[in-house]
Design a protein around this motif. Sequence first.
Motif, PDB file in Angstrom:
ATOM      1  N   ALA A 202       0.831  -1.205   0.000  1.00 29.06           N
ATOM      2  CA  ALA A 202       0.000   0.000   0.000  1.00 29.06           C
ATOM      3  C   ALA A 202       0.866   1.257   0.000  1.00 29.06           C
ATOM      4  O   ALA A 202       0.537   2.252  -0.670  1.00 29.06           O
ATOM      5  CB  ALA A 202      -0.931  -0.010   1.207  1.00 29.06           C
ATOM      6  N   ILE A 203       1.970   1.220   0.734  1.00 27.97           N
ATOM      7  CA  ILE A 203       2.892   2.362   0.731  1.00 27.97           C
ATOM      8  C   ILE A 203       3.504   2.534  -0.656  1.00 27.97           C
ATOM      9  O   ILE A 203       3.581   3.655  -1.184  1.00 27.97           O
ATOM     10  CB  ILE A 203       3.984   2.164   1.799  1.00 27.97           C
ATOM     11  N   ARG A 204       3.922   1.429  -1.262  1.00 24.62           N
ATOM     12  CA  ARG A 204       4.488   1.509  -2.617  1.00 24.62           C
ATOM     13  C   ARG A 204       3.502   2.169  -3.574  1.00 24.62           C
ATOM     14  O   ARG A 204       3.858   3.085  -4.331  1.00 24.62           O
ATOM     15  CB  ARG A 204       4.836   0.114  -3.127  1.00 24.62           C
ATOM     16  N   GLU A 205       2.281   1.679  -3.589  1.00 23.12           N
ATOM     17  CA  GLU A 205       1.292   2.176  -4.536  1.00 23.12           C
ATOM     18  C   GLU A 205       1.026   3.664  -4.326  1.00 23.12           C
ATOM     19  O   GLU A 205       0.891   4.428  -5.297  1.00 23.12           O
ATOM     20  CB  GLU A 205      -0.015   1.384  -4.408  1.00 23.12           C
ATOM     21  N   THR A 206       0.984   4.092  -3.074  1.00 19.69           N
ATOM     22  CA  THR A 206       0.741   5.503  -2.776  1.00 19.69           C
ATOM     23  C   THR A 206       1.882   6.367  -3.299  1.00 19.69           C
ATOM     24  O   THR A 206       1.661   7.429  -3.896  1.00 19.69           O
ATOM     25  CB  THR A 206       0.569   5.711  -1.263  1.00 19.69           C
ATOM     26  N   VAL A 207       3.109   5.915  -3.083  1.00 22.62           N
ATOM     27  CA  VAL A 207       4.271   6.682  -3.547  1.00 22.62           C
ATOM     28  C   VAL A 207       4.331   6.695  -5.067  1.00 22.62           C
ATOM     29  O   VAL A 207       4.534   7.757  -5.689  1.00 22.62           O
ATOM     30  CB  VAL A 207       5.567   6.102  -2.943  1.00 22.62           C
ATOM     31  N   TRP A 208       4.175   5.534  -5.692  1.00 20.39           N
ATOM     32  CA  TRP A 208       4.213   5.487  -7.157  1.00 20.39           C
ATOM     33  C   TRP A 208       3.151   6.410  -7.766  1.00 20.39           C
ATOM     34  O   TRP A 208       3.440   7.155  -8.711  1.00 20.39           O
ATOM     35  CB  TRP A 208       3.987   4.056  -7.639  1.00 20.39           C
ATOM     36  N   ASP A 209       1.936   6.337  -7.243  1.00 19.74           N
ATOM     37  CA  ASP A 209       0.852   7.179  -7.764  1.00 19.74           C
ATOM     38  C   ASP A 209       1.194   8.659  -7.624  1.00 19.74           C
ATOM     39  O   ASP A 209       0.978   9.451  -8.556  1.00 19.74           O
ATOM     40  CB  ASP A 209      -0.451   6.888  -7.028  1.00 19.74           C
ATOM     41  N   ALA A 210       1.719   9.041  -6.466  1.00 24.50           N
ATOM     42  CA  ALA A 210       2.020  10.449  -6.224  1.00 24.50           C
ATOM     43  C   ALA A 210       3.139  10.952  -7.129  1.00 24.50           C
ATOM     44  O   ALA A 210       3.078  12.073  -7.647  1.00 24.50           O
ATOM     45  CB  ALA A 210       2.397  10.651  -4.757  1.00 24.50           C
ATOM     46  N   LEU A 211       4.167  10.137  -7.339  1.00 23.83           N
ATOM     47  CA  LEU A 211       5.251  10.539  -8.235  1.00 23.83           C
ATOM     48  C   LEU A 211       4.720  10.793  -9.646  1.00 23.83           C
ATOM     49  O   LEU A 211       5.136  11.750 -10.319  1.00 23.83           O
ATOM     50  CB  LEU A 211       6.331   9.461  -8.274  1.00 23.83           C
ATOM     51  N   GLU A 212       3.805   9.942 -10.088  1.00 28.91           N
ATOM     52  CA  GLU A 212       3.239  10.099 -11.424  1.00 28.91           C
ATOM     53  C   GLU A 212       2.293  11.294 -11.485  1.00 28.91           C
ATOM     54  O   GLU A 212       2.396  12.134 -12.397  1.00 28.91           O
ATOM     55  CB  GLU A 212       2.500   8.821 -11.816  1.00 28.91           C
ATOM     56  N   GLU A 213       1.404  11.397 -10.524  1.00 27.95           N
ATOM     57  CA  GLU A 213       0.380  12.453 -10.560  1.00 27.95           C
ATOM     58  C   GLU A 213       0.987  13.850 -10.407  1.00 27.95           C
ATOM     59  O   GLU A 213       0.457  14.822 -10.946  1.00 27.95           O
ATOM     60  CB  GLU A 213      -0.654  12.196  -9.465  1.00 27.95           C
ATOM     61  N   ARG A 214       2.088  13.961  -9.676  1.00 21.79           N
ATOM     62  CA  ARG A 214       2.706  15.269  -9.441  1.00 21.79           C
ATOM     63  C   ARG A 214       3.818  15.583 -10.438  1.00 21.79           C
ATOM     64  O   ARG A 214       4.543  16.561 -10.274  1.00 21.79           O
ATOM     65  CB  ARG A 214       3.239  15.329  -8.003  1.00 21.79           C
ATOM     66  N   ASP A 215       3.970  14.740 -11.450  1.00 20.29           N
ATOM     67  CA  ASP A 215       4.949  14.950 -12.510  1.00 20.29           C
ATOM     68  C   ASP A 215       6.380  14.988 -11.965  1.00 20.29           C
ATOM     69  O   ASP A 215       7.229  15.730 -12.465  1.00 20.29           O
ATOM     70  CB  ASP A 215       4.640  16.238 -13.280  1.00 20.29           C
ATOM     71  N   ILE A 216       6.628  14.183 -10.944  1.00 23.46           N
ATOM     72  CA  ILE A 216       7.969  14.057 -10.381  1.00 23.46           C
ATOM     73  C   ILE A 216       8.689  12.852 -10.981  1.00 23.46           C
ATOM     74  O   ILE A 216       9.916  12.834 -11.064  1.00 23.46           O
ATOM     75  CB  ILE A 216       7.891  13.945  -8.844  1.00 23.46           C
ATOM     76  N   ALA A 217       7.935  11.857 -11.416  1.00 25.97           N
ATOM     77  CA  ALA A 217       8.542  10.666 -12.022  1.00 25.97           C
ATOM     78  C   ALA A 217       9.238  11.033 -13.322  1.00 25.97           C
ATOM     79  O   ALA A 217       8.799  11.911 -14.063  1.00 25.97           O
ATOM     80  CB  ALA A 217       7.471   9.611 -12.282  1.00 25.97           C
ATOM     81  N   ARG A 218      10.349  10.342 -13.581  1.00 27.59           N
ATOM     82  CA  ARG A 218      11.088  10.506 -14.813  1.00 27.59           C
ATOM     83  C   ARG A 218      11.268   9.140 -15.473  1.00 27.59           C
ATOM     84  O   ARG A 218      11.070   8.108 -14.855  1.00 27.59           O
ATOM     85  CB  ARG A 218      12.452  11.162 -14.544  1.00 27.59           C
ATOM     86  N   PHE A 219      11.659   9.137 -16.743  1.00 22.04           N
ATOM     87  CA  PHE A 219      11.834   7.895 -17.503  1.00 22.04           C
ATOM     88  C   PHE A 219      12.703   6.922 -16.705  1.00 22.04           C
ATOM     89  O   PHE A 219      13.684   7.329 -16.086  1.00 22.04           O
ATOM     90  CB  PHE A 219      12.489   8.212 -18.846  1.00 22.04           C
ATOM     91  N   PRO A 220      12.358   5.640 -16.716  1.00 25.39           N
ATOM     92  CA  PRO A 220      11.305   4.968 -17.477  1.00 25.39           C
ATOM     93  C   PRO A 220       9.932   5.072 -16.811  1.00 25.39           C
ATOM     94  O   PRO A 220       9.823   5.145 -15.594  1.00 25.39           O
ATOM     95  CB  PRO A 220      11.779   3.513 -17.519  1.00 25.39           C
ATOM     96  N   PHE A 221       8.925   5.069 -17.659  1.00 26.10           N
ATOM     97  CA  PHE A 221       7.537   5.167 -17.214  1.00 26.10           C
ATOM     98  C   PHE A 221       6.823   3.838 -17.419  1.00 26.10           C
ATOM     99  O   PHE A 221       7.188   3.072 -18.313  1.00 26.10           O
ATOM    100  CB  PHE A 221       6.810   6.266 -18.008  1.00 26.10           C
ATOM    101  N   PRO A 222       5.769   3.562 -16.643  1.00 26.38           N
ATOM    102  CA  PRO A 222       5.361   4.312 -15.463  1.00 26.38           C
ATOM    103  C   PRO A 222       6.307   4.036 -14.311  1.00 26.38           C
ATOM    104  O   PRO A 222       7.108   3.095 -14.368  1.00 26.38           O
ATOM    105  CB  PRO A 222       3.960   3.760 -15.191  1.00 26.38           C
ATOM    106  N   PRO A 223       6.238   4.826 -13.230  1.00 29.43           N
ATOM    107  CA  PRO A 223       7.111   4.574 -12.082  1.00 29.43           C
ATOM    108  C   PRO A 223       6.749   3.314 -11.318  1.00 29.43           C
ATOM    109  O   PRO A 223       7.560   2.812 -10.538  1.00 29.43           O
ATOM    110  CB  PRO A 223       6.908   5.819 -11.211  1.00 29.43           C
ATOM    111  N   HIS A 224       5.568   2.774 -11.546  1.00 28.71           N
ATOM    112  CA  HIS A 224       5.054   1.632 -10.796  1.00 28.71           C
ATOM    113  C   HIS A 224       5.868   0.361 -11.068  1.00 28.71           C
ATOM    114  O   HIS A 224       6.397   0.154 -12.155  1.00 28.71           O
ATOM    115  CB  HIS A 224       3.586   1.390 -11.143  1.00 28.71           C
TER     116      HIS A 224
END
Length: 242
Positions: free
Chosen positions: A5-27
């Motif tokens: 659950a912690i992983r999913e919350t962090v992955w979602d937030a990185l994607e939704e806030r445009d903090i994630a970078r390639f490779p996509f998705p961060p999940h």
Amino acid sequence: MDKQAIRETVWDALEERDIARFPFPPHDRIPNFAGASEAAQRLAETAVWDAAETVKANPDSPQLPVRRAALRAGKTVYMAVPRLRDERCFYELDPDDLDDIEAAPAISNVADHARQVGPEAVGSVDLVVSGSVAVTEDGARIGKGEGYSDLEYAVLRELGLVDGTTPVVTTVHELQIVGGPAGVVDTTVPVDDHDVPMDWIVTPDRTVETATTHTTPTGVDWDALSADRIDEIPVLSSRRPD
């Protein structure tokens, strides 16, 4: 919250806030993040970095700037072969032997540049760099859930190539720090016996010495591994206790 659950919350937030970078998705991976290069530069300013001649680093994208910085600084870098699939389960990158320091530590290139070695050939490791999905300021780490990072450390510890004094660091975005001022999760993180705690957390904005009280594993926790898991990892199957 459990680890997933912690992983999913962090992955979602990185994607939704445009903090994630390639490779996509961060999940389902160690997520790359905006500011990874700045975090690597901040790590390179620490005393534990200066003292290290040999670095064992994870192969994931957010730590590519760390691996490049290590090679530029003349440090030997070891990266695990994906999923520890070979008996010679580490790639050795010696900067004196490399023609292209920038390309060599990328996971897509490393096999073409590195010497592949077994753990006995690694020698003493001065610094361990781990990728994280989430981490707490007291050093509890959550990876992507496959357990290879902890197994790599356990094998090195079993062979005496790291010990309880070997610093373990991670570079992350502030959002990934559970309970941190910019974190998206504020909860207790469950810690298992085989989990390797972090001594240092480095973000683009700050460096945290965790002074962790979590116990560092002293070797492979054989009882926590199924027979099938041991059989599929040569470096474990060849060292299985009687």
